[in-house]
Design a protein around this motif. Sequence first.
Motif, mmCIF file in Angstrom:
data_model
loop_
_atom_site.group_PDB
_atom_site.id
_atom_site.type_symbol
_atom_site.label_atom_id
_atom_site.label_comp_id
_atom_site.label_asym_id
_atom_site.label_seq_id
_atom_site.Cartn_x
_atom_site.Cartn_y
_atom_site.Cartn_z
ATOM 1 N N VAL A 11 0.861 -1.188 0.000
ATOM 2 C CA VAL A 11 0.000 0.000 0.000
ATOM 3 C C VAL A 11 0.893 1.233 0.000
ATOM 4 N N VAL A 12 0.584 2.181 -0.847
ATOM 5 C CA VAL A 12 1.359 3.417 -0.946
ATOM 6 C C VAL A 12 0.527 4.568 -0.393
ATOM 7 N N ASP A 13 1.133 5.331 0.522
ATOM 8 C CA ASP A 13 0.472 6.485 1.122
ATOM 9 C C ASP A 13 0.795 7.720 0.283
ATOM 10 N N LYS A 70 2.408 10.923 1.756
ATOM 11 C CA LYS A 70 3.869 10.904 1.977
ATOM 12 C C LYS A 70 4.611 11.162 0.671
ATOM 13 N N CYS A 71 4.073 10.651 -0.405
ATOM 14 C CA CYS A 71 4.727 10.803 -1.703
ATOM 15 C C CYS A 71 4.756 12.265 -2.161
ATOM 16 N N ALA A 72 3.828 13.061 -1.680
ATOM 17 C CA ALA A 72 3.771 14.455 -2.094
ATOM 18 C C ALA A 72 5.042 15.206 -1.719
ATOM 19 N N ASP A 73 5.740 14.764 -0.662
ATOM 20 C CA ASP A 73 6.973 15.426 -0.221
ATOM 21 C C ASP A 73 8.227 14.777 -0.803
ATOM 22 N N CYS A 74 8.063 13.759 -1.628
ATOM 23 C CA CYS A 74 9.211 13.000 -2.140
ATOM 24 C C CYS A 74 9.890 13.742 -3.286
ATOM 25 N N SER A 75 11.201 13.867 -3.208
ATOM 26 C CA SER A 75 11.946 14.565 -4.257
ATOM 27 C C SER A 75 12.608 13.607 -5.238
ATOM 28 N N THR A 76 12.694 12.315 -4.892
ATOM 29 C CA THR A 76 13.437 11.384 -5.750
ATOM 30 C C THR A 76 12.552 10.586 -6.707
ATOM 31 N N ARG A 77 11.354 10.233 -6.261
ATOM 32 C CA ARG A 77 10.482 9.351 -7.050
ATOM 33 C C ARG A 77 11.244 8.081 -7.442
ATOM 34 N N ALA A 78 12.047 7.581 -6.543
ATOM 35 C CA ALA A 78 12.921 6.443 -6.844
ATOM 36 C C ALA A 78 12.127 5.204 -7.242
ATOM 37 N N CYS A 79 10.952 5.025 -6.669
ATOM 38 C CA CYS A 79 10.153 3.838 -6.975
ATOM 39 C C CYS A 79 9.793 3.770 -8.457
ATOM 40 N N VAL A 80 9.625 4.924 -9.080
ATOM 41 C CA VAL A 80 9.172 4.961 -10.471
ATOM 42 C C VAL A 80 10.195 4.303 -11.397
ATOM 43 N N GLY A 83 1.202 13.277 -7.459
ATOM 44 C CA GLY A 83 0.895 12.024 -6.777
ATOM 45 C C GLY A 83 1.524 10.829 -7.458
ATOM 46 N N ILE A 84 1.198 9.663 -6.931
ATOM 47 C CA ILE A 84 1.681 8.395 -7.485
ATOM 48 C C ILE A 84 0.493 7.444 -7.588
ATOM 49 N N VAL A 85 0.348 6.836 -8.732
ATOM 50 C CA VAL A 85 -0.640 5.769 -8.892
ATOM 51 C C VAL A 85 0.103 4.448 -8.813
ATOM 52 N N VAL A 134 14.314 1.350 -1.861
ATOM 53 C CA VAL A 134 14.760 2.636 -2.404
ATOM 54 C C VAL A 134 13.949 3.822 -1.902
ATOM 55 N N CYS A 135 12.783 3.585 -1.349
ATOM 56 C CA CYS A 135 11.931 4.688 -0.881
ATOM 57 C C CYS A 135 12.566 5.365 0.329
ATOM 58 N N ASN A 136 12.650 6.684 0.276
ATOM 59 C CA ASN A 136 13.297 7.414 1.385
ATOM 60 C C ASN A 136 12.305 8.170 2.271
ATOM 61 N N GLU A 137 11.019 7.914 2.098
ATOM 62 C CA GLU A 137 10.006 8.550 2.945
ATOM 63 C C GLU A 137 9.425 7.486 3.873
ATOM 64 N N GLU A 138 9.745 7.568 5.150
ATOM 65 C CA GLU A 138 9.278 6.559 6.093
ATOM 66 C C GLU A 138 7.751 6.500 6.107
ATOM 67 N N GLY A 139 7.224 5.309 5.984
ATOM 68 C CA GLY A 139 5.780 5.129 6.027
ATOM 69 C C GLY A 139 5.073 5.287 4.695
ATOM 70 N N ALA A 140 5.814 5.662 3.657
ATOM 71 C CA ALA A 140 5.166 5.844 2.357
ATOM 72 C C ALA A 140 4.727 4.505 1.766
ATOM 73 N N ILE A 141 5.528 3.458 2.012
ATOM 74 C CA ILE A 141 5.205 2.133 1.481
ATOM 75 C C ILE A 141 5.009 1.170 2.640
ATOM 76 N N SER A 142 3.865 0.530 2.669
ATOM 77 C CA SER A 142 3.627 -0.573 3.600
ATOM 78 C C SER A 142 3.731 -1.860 2.787
HETATM 79 S S1 SF4 Z 1 10.017 6.767 -3.499
HETATM 80 FE FE1 SF4 Z 1 8.551 6.422 -1.794
HETATM 81 S S2 SF4 Z 1 7.852 8.476 -1.197
HETATM 82 FE FE2 SF4 Z 1 8.854 8.652 -3.209
HETATM 83 S S3 SF4 Z 1 7.146 8.511 -4.680
HETATM 84 FE FE3 SF4 Z 1 7.996 6.435 -4.388
HETATM 85 S S4 SF4 Z 1 6.760 5.484 -2.777
HETATM 86 FE FE4 SF4 Z 1 6.390 7.719 -2.698
#
Ligand code: SF4
Length: 98
Positions: A28-30, A33-43, A58-60, A75-83
């Motif tokens: 599950v992606v919150d 939390k992603c709104a503050d992410c600068s890397t978008r590493a998951c993409v 946002g992120i779908v 790779v996600c650097n925002e704690e709690g963004a990914i469960s």
């Molecule tokens: S890296 Fe983490 S916080 Fe950043 S967009 Fe992806 S899931 Fe969200």
Amino acid sequence: MSDEWPQVSFEDRMSTVEFRVHERAHIVVDGAKCADCSTRACVVACPANLFVPTSDGGIVFNYEQCFECGTCYMVCNEEGAISWSYPEGGFGVVFRRT
Ligand code: SF4
Ligand code: SF4
């Protein structure tokens, strides 16, 4: 005898993979939390391209064709963004031998 592995196309590799989708999302992606992410590493890191950025920041995310590799969680650097968890027993990705 050749030392090289035979060429196998992406389509042929994927034809041996099956996804047994459970109704409960194992990842599950919150989006808040992603709104503050600068890397978008998951993409770029997800090998299945399951994270798609939207024009509003946002992120779908869709869990159905997940390989369960864990890369997004690493790779996600925002704690709690990914469960992240594995699917219920008997569900999820199945890699079969050809
Ligand atoms: S890296 Fe983490 S916080 Fe950043 S967009 Fe992806 S899931 Fe969200
Ligand atoms: S576990 Fe792997 S395949 Fe599944 S969403 Fe995360 S990076 Fe993508």
